[in-house]
Design a protein around this motif. Structure first.
Motif, mmCIF file in Angstrom:
data_model
loop_
_atom_site.group_PDB
_atom_site.id
_atom_site.type_symbol
_atom_site.label_atom_id
_atom_site.label_comp_id
_atom_site.label_asym_id
_atom_site.label_seq_id
_atom_site.Cartn_x
_atom_site.Cartn_y
_atom_site.Cartn_z
ATOM 1 N N LEU A 43 -8.414 3.128 11.133
ATOM 2 C CA LEU A 43 -8.007 2.257 10.031
ATOM 3 C C LEU A 43 -6.619 2.675 9.558
ATOM 4 O O LEU A 43 -6.208 3.825 9.764
ATOM 5 C CB LEU A 43 -9.001 2.360 8.866
ATOM 6 N N PRO A 44 -5.874 1.773 8.906
ATOM 7 C CA PRO A 44 -4.557 2.163 8.378
ATOM 8 C C PRO A 44 -4.697 3.235 7.307
ATOM 9 O O PRO A 44 -5.714 3.305 6.606
ATOM 10 C CB PRO A 44 -4.011 0.859 7.764
ATOM 11 N N ARG A 45 -3.670 4.083 7.183
ATOM 12 C CA ARG A 45 -3.680 5.096 6.132
ATOM 13 C C ARG A 45 -3.766 4.412 4.771
ATOM 14 O O ARG A 45 -3.080 3.434 4.511
ATOM 15 C CB ARG A 45 -2.408 5.941 6.216
ATOM 16 N N GLY A 46 -4.638 4.927 3.901
ATOM 17 C CA GLY A 46 -4.859 4.304 2.602
ATOM 18 C C GLY A 46 -6.020 3.333 2.599
ATOM 19 O O GLY A 46 -6.310 2.726 1.562
ATOM 20 N N ALA A 47 -6.694 3.161 3.752
ATOM 21 C CA ALA A 47 -7.826 2.227 3.827
ATOM 22 C C ALA A 47 -8.987 2.718 2.957
ATOM 23 O O ALA A 47 -9.124 3.915 2.684
ATOM 24 C CB ALA A 47 -8.281 2.069 5.272
ATOM 25 N N THR A 48 -9.832 1.799 2.533
ATOM 26 C CA THR A 48 -10.934 2.066 1.613
ATOM 27 C C THR A 48 -12.266 1.705 2.273
ATOM 28 O O THR A 48 -12.284 1.109 3.358
ATOM 29 C CB THR A 48 -10.755 1.220 0.336
ATOM 30 N N PRO A 49 -13.400 2.039 1.626
ATOM 31 C CA PRO A 49 -14.693 1.628 2.171
ATOM 32 C C PRO A 49 -14.823 0.121 2.385
ATOM 33 O O PRO A 49 -15.559 -0.318 3.264
ATOM 34 C CB PRO A 49 -15.686 2.128 1.120
ATOM 35 N N GLU A 53 -9.683 6.095 -1.256
ATOM 36 C CA GLU A 53 -8.954 6.143 0.010
ATOM 37 C C GLU A 53 -9.685 7.072 0.981
ATOM 38 O O GLU A 53 -10.087 8.180 0.623
ATOM 39 C CB GLU A 53 -7.520 6.636 -0.210
ATOM 40 N N LEU A 54 -9.862 6.604 2.212
ATOM 41 C CA LEU A 54 -10.554 7.375 3.227
ATOM 42 C C LEU A 54 -9.592 8.354 3.912
ATOM 43 O O LEU A 54 -8.397 8.088 4.017
ATOM 44 C CB LEU A 54 -11.170 6.443 4.276
ATOM 45 N N ARG A 55 -10.157 9.475 4.406
ATOM 46 C CA ARG A 55 -9.376 10.472 5.125
ATOM 47 C C ARG A 55 -9.970 10.677 6.511
ATOM 48 O O ARG A 55 -11.165 10.446 6.721
ATOM 49 C CB ARG A 55 -9.349 11.803 4.357
ATOM 50 N N ARG A 82 -6.387 -2.533 2.527
ATOM 51 C CA ARG A 82 -5.164 -2.293 3.275
ATOM 52 C C ARG A 82 -5.102 -3.025 4.613
ATOM 53 O O ARG A 82 -4.021 -3.122 5.195
ATOM 54 C CB ARG A 82 -5.003 -0.777 3.548
ATOM 55 N N THR A 83 -6.218 -3.499 5.145
ATOM 56 C CA THR A 83 -6.181 -4.177 6.447
ATOM 57 C C THR A 83 -6.003 -5.677 6.265
ATOM 58 O O THR A 83 -6.526 -6.263 5.311
ATOM 59 C CB THR A 83 -7.473 -3.927 7.251
ATOM 60 N N GLY A 84 -5.255 -6.284 7.192
ATOM 61 C CA GLY A 84 -5.077 -7.733 7.145
ATOM 62 C C GLY A 84 -6.390 -8.470 7.318
ATOM 63 O O GLY A 84 -6.602 -9.530 6.726
ATOM 64 N N ARG A 85 -7.295 -7.908 8.122
ATOM 65 C CA ARG A 85 -8.594 -8.551 8.348
ATOM 66 C C ARG A 85 -9.384 -8.652 7.045
ATOM 67 O O ARG A 85 -9.887 -9.719 6.693
ATOM 68 C CB ARG A 85 -9.384 -7.760 9.393
ATOM 69 N N ALA A 86 -9.476 -7.526 6.309
ATOM 70 C CA ALA A 86 -10.222 -7.540 5.048
ATOM 71 C C ALA A 86 -9.589 -8.500 4.057
ATOM 72 O O ALA A 86 -10.273 -9.300 3.402
ATOM 73 C CB ALA A 86 -10.290 -6.130 4.458
ATOM 74 N N ARG A 87 -8.259 -8.462 3.944
ATOM 75 C CA ARG A 87 -7.565 -9.324 2.976
ATOM 76 C C ARG A 87 -7.779 -10.805 3.297
ATOM 77 O O ARG A 87 -8.045 -11.619 2.415
ATOM 78 C CB ARG A 87 -6.079 -8.976 2.982
ATOM 79 N N SER A 88 -7.685 -11.165 4.577
ATOM 80 C CA SER A 88 -7.838 -12.575 4.946
ATOM 81 C C SER A 88 -9.286 -13.038 4.753
ATOM 82 O O SER A 88 -9.526 -14.168 4.331
ATOM 83 C CB SER A 88 -7.396 -12.806 6.394
#
Length: 776
Positions: free
Chosen positions: A448-454, A484-486, A510-516
């Motif tokens: 996942l991108p840095r800063g991604a969440t659950p 934020e996940l590590r 943070r991901t385009g998939r989640a946002r869309s």
């Protein structure tokens, strides 16, 4: 010298003798180096062009004779199509397609891709049509060329809108066939290499676009060699002075550290010789842009950047990578926390290597990368290595599968996004180069991108998991959804069937998939709510005419279908659902639509019903007032909003404004904003009333003047809590030194009676000097 499509068609239909005559006249008028030599049509053409294609042919030795014949035909076609066109540098335009095809040949792309590379500008610049290409070279080649063609023929309101739409078209073509983006990256790379002849403002725009979009795409697909060069060239054109300064510093450092590099290389080669482990050792230098970015991000001077130079070790097999790591760690001491195993856990783009940083005998940090030859091929060529594997007869790895997963995610994002600019925004978000690697409870790894969440994790698992996510555990402990996940975290998501996406999630995913996915759900939900509200408003407006809303729609048969067809034609709506959504959003006034519908019903012989006109306050079907009044009970969705200017609560006299495209906005009757809107747009107002038993609490503003002292906030919060209300927001202002402070609070209450109780409780607090409800 650009030609019109008409000129092109004339040339493409000319016999060889006519082309030769034209070329002879051109040769008399122009210097030899400016001619676009169609070698097959005129053997006396430009030597520059002949040698250029000869160089390309030398690179195509991996193709069979039939494929080579097709490529040569594509070259002739492109050369003729670009006849008379020149680049900004003054070179014949055909030099650019040949160079792009050469870069594709370095990746060992197939004959279809090489043909498309040679003709990639033919449709855009020369007026060649897609059917023409299909007839001459087949559908696959035509599809590739079409995917590379910008949408210049369409009119867009802004340059950005046109760029976004063209970019979306290219990415969709790329998701169907990855060769599209490989050709496009080769095209962009050659343009960046030859951009010095362009005006400075154009250079800056293209370089910025390359740095923001094309370089990250190259990295996302594992094309690290192209990624580094695109970054370097973009930086040179965007920040020439800074590029020059860092480049000089790197050159000086190269001279100062030559002795260190030579000594380390000799030590490493000797250690591996003693260990009898074959290895290829090569020096590696950080790019100017990566050094500059590190200096900026970590606020370092150039002297503080320790890992400007490093070494790459290529060994024979995967187990030898770990043996080589042991040899290095016996030679020099490793720096704690600087070891990364990208073989066991590859990067999202398929990159695999062992990274370790060691302390040299002179005390400087030196980074080493250890990989096999196949890993090195993937590291440099990424998804393009797929064709290299085929060319060498070797079996491919899973590296290109990771790129294919990202391409599929682009299709998912596109399915939920209709606006090109929004699509581009989602893709940019998804192009983060840094990743974190987390585990599912079943030990599956997700990048996942840095800063991604659950929430990003949940949508990466499945869209249904994301839509119904209610809580999460990280490493067995409950955490907030915005945590934020590590890398290394084990993430578990809890779901509930009744749960739905929260608009607040858009603030931290943070991901385009989640946002869309979230935006798509909210849009659909808003559409359904708008449709229900529109149905209700039209039915109530029609009752005021003494008529009932007819059933059915334009899709059915009979008199009702004809009625709805006539109404939809009059309202310029596609179907009944669209009409109701427009009414619910305030784009169409329900009373006007009702009058038109009443007229159509009248033409069919329907007459106003006295019972409907004089019916009681409530009707049986939906328990709403019959005379066009909408009931507000707090269960409404996004299409019914309580105005922030006056924040009405149950007990206040209210009125409703059908904002154009905003849905129904409820104002207090004495609101100044509402009065001004009524003077300007009186037709958009409808009657609204509170339900007898609202389903939730409502927010309102309260101003509290307190004397400064210890424990003041605690007293105020205790008083509000004691009255069974909640503080939603608190603002203290900036005046800290004064004897008094005005607290502006947003509190949640049931109705006016509950608010009065809260105000009385606050007044009894010893530190409170004045309290009042605030409107406006």
């Amino acid at each position: 010298m650009a030609r019109s499509p008409g000129m092109l068609r004339y040339h493409s239909q000319m016999p060889s003798r006519a082309v030769t005559a034209v070329r002879k006249k051109l040769s008399e008028a122009l210097p030899a180096f400016m001619l676009g030599g169609a070698a097959a049509l005129n053997k006396g053409g430009s030597n520059v062009e002949a040698s250029s294609f000869a160089a390309l042919a030398d690179k195509l030795d991996y193709l069979d004779s039939a494929d080579l014949k097709q490529v040569r035909a594509a070259y002739r076609f492109a050369d003729e199509a670009h006849l008379g066109q020149f680049r900004a540098s003054g070179e014949p335009y055909i030099t650019h397609p040949i160079a792009v095809a050469g870069l594709c040949a370095d990746w060992k792309l197939d004959a279809q891709a090489i043909q498309a590379a040679l003709m990639h500008d033919a449709m855009e610049d020369c007026g060649i049509t897609k059917p023409e290409l299909i007839e001459r070279f087949g559908a696959p080649v035509a599809e590739l060329v079409d995917g590379l063609t910008k949408l210049d023929k369409l009119q867009f309101s802004t340059r950005e809108e046109g760029q976004a739409e063209s970019f979306r078209k290219m990415l969709l073509a790329m998701s169907r066939d990855v060769r599209v983006i490989l050709i496009k990256l080769a095209d962009r790379l050659h343009n960046m290499r030859t951009m010095d002849a362009m005006p400075a403002n154009k250079r800056g725009r293209i370089a910025r676009e390359t740095l923001e979009i094309y370089a990250p795409i190259a990295h996302r697909l594992g094309l690290n060699q192209s990624y580094r060069e695109l970054q370097e060239l973009s930086f040179r054109h965007l920040r020439p002075w800074r590029f020059g300064a860092v480049e000089k510093a790197v050159g000086r450092a190269r001279g100062f550290r030559r002795d260190i590099v030579d000594r380390v290389q000799k030590d490493v080669e000797r250690a591996f010789k003693e260990a009898k482990l074959p290895v290829q050792v090569s020096g590696r230098e950080k790019t100017v842009y990566s050094i500059y970015r590190k200096m900026r991000e970590k606020h370092l001077s150039f002297a503080q950047v320790s890992d400007v130079f490093g070494f790459r070790l290529v060994v024979g097999t995967l187990p030898e990578c770990y043996l080589a790591l042991g040899v290095l760690h016996q030679l020099y001491k490793p720096m704690p926390g600087r070891f990364k195993d990208y073989i066991a856990i590859p990067k999202a783009n398929g990159y695999q290597s062992l990274h370790t940083t060691l302390v040299s005998p002179l005390g400087t940090a030196v980074e080493f990368q250890i990989r096999t030859e196949q890993m090195h091929l993937v590291a440099e060529k990424g998804i393009a290595a797929h064709w290299l594997y085929k060319a060498r007869g070797a079996a491919g790895t899973d590296a290109q599968a990771l790129g294919a997963m990202w391409l599929q995610s682009l299709m998912d994002i596109h399915d939920e996004t209709r606006d090109a600019a929004e699509f581009l925004e989602h893709v940019k978000i998804d192009l983060f180069p840094d990743s974190v690697y987390v585990f599912t409870p079943m030990s599956k790894i997700l990048a996942l991108p840095r800063g991604a969440t659950p929430v990003d994790f949940a949508y990466a698992i499945h869209s249904d998991v994301g839509d119904h996510c209610i809580a999460a555990k990280v490493n067995g402990e409950s955490v907030a959804l915005r945590t934020e996940l590590r890398s290394g975290d084990v993430v578990e998501v809890m779901t509930a069937p009744s749960a739905k996406p929260n608009p607040a999630w858009l603030n931290f995913v943070r991901t385009g998939r989640a946002r869309s996915k979230i935006r798509h759900y909210l849009k659909n939900m808003e559409g359904e709510e708008s449709q229900r509200l529109g149905e209700k408003l039209l039915a109530q407006a029609l009752r005021a005419e003494g008529l009932q809303l007819p059933a059915g729609d334009a899709e059915g048969e009979g008199a009702d279908a004809q009625l709805w067809t006539a109404l939809l034609r009059w309202s310029a709506s596609r179907n009944r659902e669209d009409l109701m959504i427009d009414i619910g959003l305030g784009k169409k006034i329900p009373s006007i639509v009702a009058k038109r519908l009443a007229m159509l019903l009248g033409e069919r012989g329907a007459r106003p019903d006295a019972l409907t006109l004089t019916a009681g306050r409530f009707v049986a079907d939906d328990a709403q007032p019959a005379q066009g009044t909408v009931i507000i009970d707090g269960s409404e969705g996004a299409t019914v909003q309580l105005a922030h200017c006056c924040r009405p609560i149950p007990g206040d006299e209210i009125t409703g404004y059908l904002g154009r495209g905003e849905g129904l906005v409820v104002h207090a009757a004495d609101c100044g904003v509402a009065r001004r809107l009524a003077q300007r747009d009186s037709e958009q107002w409808i009657k609204v009333e509170w339900a007898e038993a609202p389903e939730r609490s409502f927010e309102t503003s309260v101003s509290v003047l307190v004397g400064n002292g210890k424990g003041v906030l605690a007293q105020v919060a205790s008083a509000v809590s004691g009255a069974e209300a909640d503080i939603v927001h608190l603002d203290m202002g900036d005046d800290r030194a004064a004897e008094t402070t005005e607290l502006r609070m947003l509190i949640a209450v049931r109705d006016r009676l509950h608010l009065a109780e809260v105000l009385r409780t606050l007044k009894r607090a010893s530190t409170v000097l004045r309290v009042a409800r605030s409107k406006g």
